[in-house]
Write a protein that holds these residues in place. Structure first.
Motif, PDB file in Angstrom:
ATOM      1  N   LEU A 161       0.891  -1.253  -0.020  1.00 50.25           N
ATOM      2  CA  LEU A 161      -0.055   0.071  -0.008  1.00 50.25           C
ATOM      3  C   LEU A 161       0.941   1.171  -0.110  1.00 50.25           C
ATOM      4  O   LEU A 161       0.458   2.336  -0.637  1.00 50.25           O
ATOM      5  CB  LEU A 161      -1.028   0.055   1.187  1.00 50.25           C
ATOM      6  CG  LEU A 161      -1.937  -1.188   1.213  1.00 50.25           C
ATOM      7  CD1 LEU A 161      -2.789  -1.158   2.546  1.00 50.25           C
ATOM      8  CD2 LEU A 161      -2.963  -0.924   0.143  1.00 50.25           C
ATOM      9  N   ALA A 162       2.081   1.408   0.803  1.00 49.88           N
ATOM     10  CA  ALA A 162       3.039   2.602   0.697  1.00 49.88           C
ATOM     11  C   ALA A 162       3.317   2.639  -0.461  1.00 49.88           C
ATOM     12  O   ALA A 162       3.471   3.717  -1.079  1.00 49.88           O
ATOM     13  CB  ALA A 162       3.768   2.340   1.805  1.00 49.88           C
ATOM     14  N   GLU A 163       4.055   1.533  -0.948  1.00 50.59           N
ATOM     15  CA  GLU A 163       4.736   1.764  -2.235  1.00 50.59           C
ATOM     16  C   GLU A 163       3.687   2.033  -3.441  1.00 50.59           C
ATOM     17  O   GLU A 163       3.995   3.148  -4.458  1.00 50.59           O
ATOM     18  CB  GLU A 163       5.463   0.406  -2.810  1.00 50.59           C
ATOM     19  CG  GLU A 163       6.210   0.434  -4.102  1.00 50.59           C
ATOM     20  CD  GLU A 163       7.151  -0.637  -4.316  1.00 50.59           C
ATOM     21  OE1 GLU A 163       7.816  -0.880  -5.503  1.00 50.59           O
ATOM     22  OE2 GLU A 163       7.352  -1.522  -3.477  1.00 50.59           O
ATOM     23  N   ALA A 164       2.645   1.651  -3.418  1.00 49.71           N
ATOM     24  CA  ALA A 164       1.465   2.112  -4.476  1.00 49.71           C
ATOM     25  C   ALA A 164       1.071   3.533  -4.146  1.00 49.71           C
ATOM     26  O   ALA A 164       0.752   4.064  -5.268  1.00 49.71           O
ATOM     27  CB  ALA A 164       0.253   1.326  -4.439  1.00 49.71           C
ATOM     28  N   GLY A 165       0.907   4.001  -2.993  1.00 47.65           N
ATOM     29  CA  GLY A 165       0.748   5.289  -2.732  1.00 47.65           C
ATOM     30  C   GLY A 165       1.744   6.307  -3.364  1.00 47.65           C
ATOM     31  O   GLY A 165       1.511   7.525  -3.989  1.00 47.65           O
ATOM     32  N   ALA A 166       3.177   5.993  -3.019  1.00 47.82           N
ATOM     33  CA  ALA A 166       4.045   6.673  -3.453  1.00 47.82           C
ATOM     34  C   ALA A 166       4.148   6.801  -5.196  1.00 47.82           C
ATOM     35  O   ALA A 166       4.253   7.854  -5.852  1.00 47.82           O
ATOM     36  CB  ALA A 166       5.510   6.154  -3.419  1.00 47.82           C
ATOM     37  N   ALA A 167       3.932   5.528  -5.718  1.00 50.38           N
ATOM     38  CA  ALA A 167       3.808   5.481  -7.190  1.00 50.38           C
ATOM     39  C   ALA A 167       2.722   6.509  -7.691  1.00 50.38           C
ATOM     40  O   ALA A 167       2.839   7.025  -8.776  1.00 50.38           O
ATOM     41  CB  ALA A 167       3.766   4.225  -7.616  1.00 50.38           C
ATOM     42  N   ILE A 168       1.635   6.378  -7.100  1.00 52.13           N
ATOM     43  CA  ILE A 168       0.414   7.277  -7.592  1.00 52.13           C
ATOM     44  C   ILE A 168       0.751   8.867  -7.482  1.00 52.13           C
ATOM     45  O   ILE A 168       0.534   9.400  -8.621  1.00 52.13           O
ATOM     46  CB  ILE A 168      -0.760   6.907  -6.689  1.00 52.13           C
ATOM     47  CG1 ILE A 168      -1.520   5.728  -6.984  1.00 52.13           C
ATOM     48  CG2 ILE A 168      -1.861   7.928  -7.036  1.00 52.13           C
ATOM     49  CD1 ILE A 168      -2.498   5.199  -5.872  1.00 52.13           C
ATOM     50  N   SER A 169       1.349   9.181  -6.513  1.00 51.12           N
ATOM     51  CA  SER A 169       1.825  10.610  -6.610  1.00 51.12           C
ATOM     52  C   SER A 169       2.706  11.042  -7.286  1.00 51.12           C
ATOM     53  O   SER A 169       2.868  12.017  -7.872  1.00 51.12           O
ATOM     54  CB  SER A 169       2.107  10.982  -4.842  1.00 51.12           C
ATOM     55  OG  SER A 169       1.033  10.972  -4.016  1.00 51.12           O
TER      56      SER A 169
END
Length: 293
Positions: free
Chosen positions: A84-92
């Motif tokens: 979830l953290a890696e996905a959040g960073a990738a989205i931003s």
């Protein structure tokens, strides 16, 4: 090569606004962890991020405030921190493109260090896990935000340092005490600065808890304590929350919020944005005030 945060902050930077309240407007159920949407509704999360970039943010954060094992385990997702953290960073990162920097958001675990609810090494491992995933997702820096206990912030800062080589902002909430210049645990802006310097933080700041009028004083106190050594990060709420027809609302309109920008600049803020209740319209107004300045 890691971002030189002090050099980057040499020019006044506009950050973003609230994420939770924006996602709730898009249908996130109350009480549901926003971080799950990084996988389940990534387009909505990216829309929030892109809205801030289009409003003029130089820095946007990530939808990962609660992406740690202690918070997520309450929702049966304690083993999904990295995902979830890696996905959040990738989205931003996608939303920011070349227009803005991405600061990975790391919030507190909710455990009180002084109560010894869990061993410090477990807290450290949780913060390191989140920071490593944010770095893997493409974050340019880490922001430890909305911390209320200095000991907790210190554990988090050291953990991030052990997990990655990204610059770190340490931001606490100062809205308690007789003059509203302390954290809930009684820590002062000077206490934060002393700890941050001792542990090689790259910037210090304040967010949440109160409106921009109160954070002018906090910015002054932080600047006095840093003696120009560390950039100052300020993200206030859109005023104090009120209950209207059963809903929590933040009353400060964009123009009123932005009217405090000149005072925040004079007080020493290098990064100015918004926390709870602020929107892309608030950021657009801040951008205009900074540019006019």
């Amino acid at each position: 090569m890691p971002l030189d945060l002090k050099k980057f902050a040499g020019r006044l930077r506009v950050t973003d606004g609230a994420w939770g309240t924006q996602l709730q407007r898009m249908g996130l159920p109350a009480g549901s962890p926003p971080e799950l949407w990084n996988v389940e509704n990534a387009s909505a999360v990216e829309e929030v991020a892109r809205g801030y970039v289009e409003a003029g943010s130089d820095v946007i954060i990530t939808n990962t405030f609660g992406a740690n094992r202690f918070v997520l385990q309450k929702h049966g997702a304690g083993e999904r921190v990295g995902e979830l953290a890696e996905a959040g960073a990738a989205i931003s990162r996608r939303a920011a493109g070349t227009q803005a920097k991405v600061f990975g958001s790391v919030g507190p675990t909710g455990r009180i260090v002084m109560m010894q609810e869990v061993p410090a090494k477990e807290l450290s491992a949780a913060y390191a896990e989140a920071a490593g995933a944010l770095a893997g997702g493409g974050a340019d820096a880490i922001v430890l935000e909305t911390f209320n206990e200095l000991a907790d912030a210190e554990i988090a800062l050291k953990a991030v340092r052990s997990a990655c080589d990204l610059p770190v902002v340490v931001s606490m909430t100062f809205a308690s005490g007789p003059d509203k210049t302390a954290t809930m645990m009684g820590d002062s802006p000077a206490d934060l600065v002393q700890m941050a310097k001792a542990n090689a933080a790259d910037a210090v700041g304040a967010n949440c808890g109160t409106g921009p009028d109160k954070y002018v004083t906090i910015a002054e106190m932080l600047r006095q304590a840093t003696t120009q050594d560390l950039p100052i990060w300020i993200k206030a709420n859109a005023g104090l929350p009120q209950i209207v027809d059963g809903e929590t609302v933040f009353p400060m309109a964009p123009a009123e919020f932005a009217s405090y920008v000149p005072k925040l600049i004079t007080a020493g803020a290098n990064f100015i944005g918004g926390c709870c209740g602020t929107t892309p319209e608030h950021i657009r107004a801040i951008r205009a005030a900074v540019d006019n300045r």
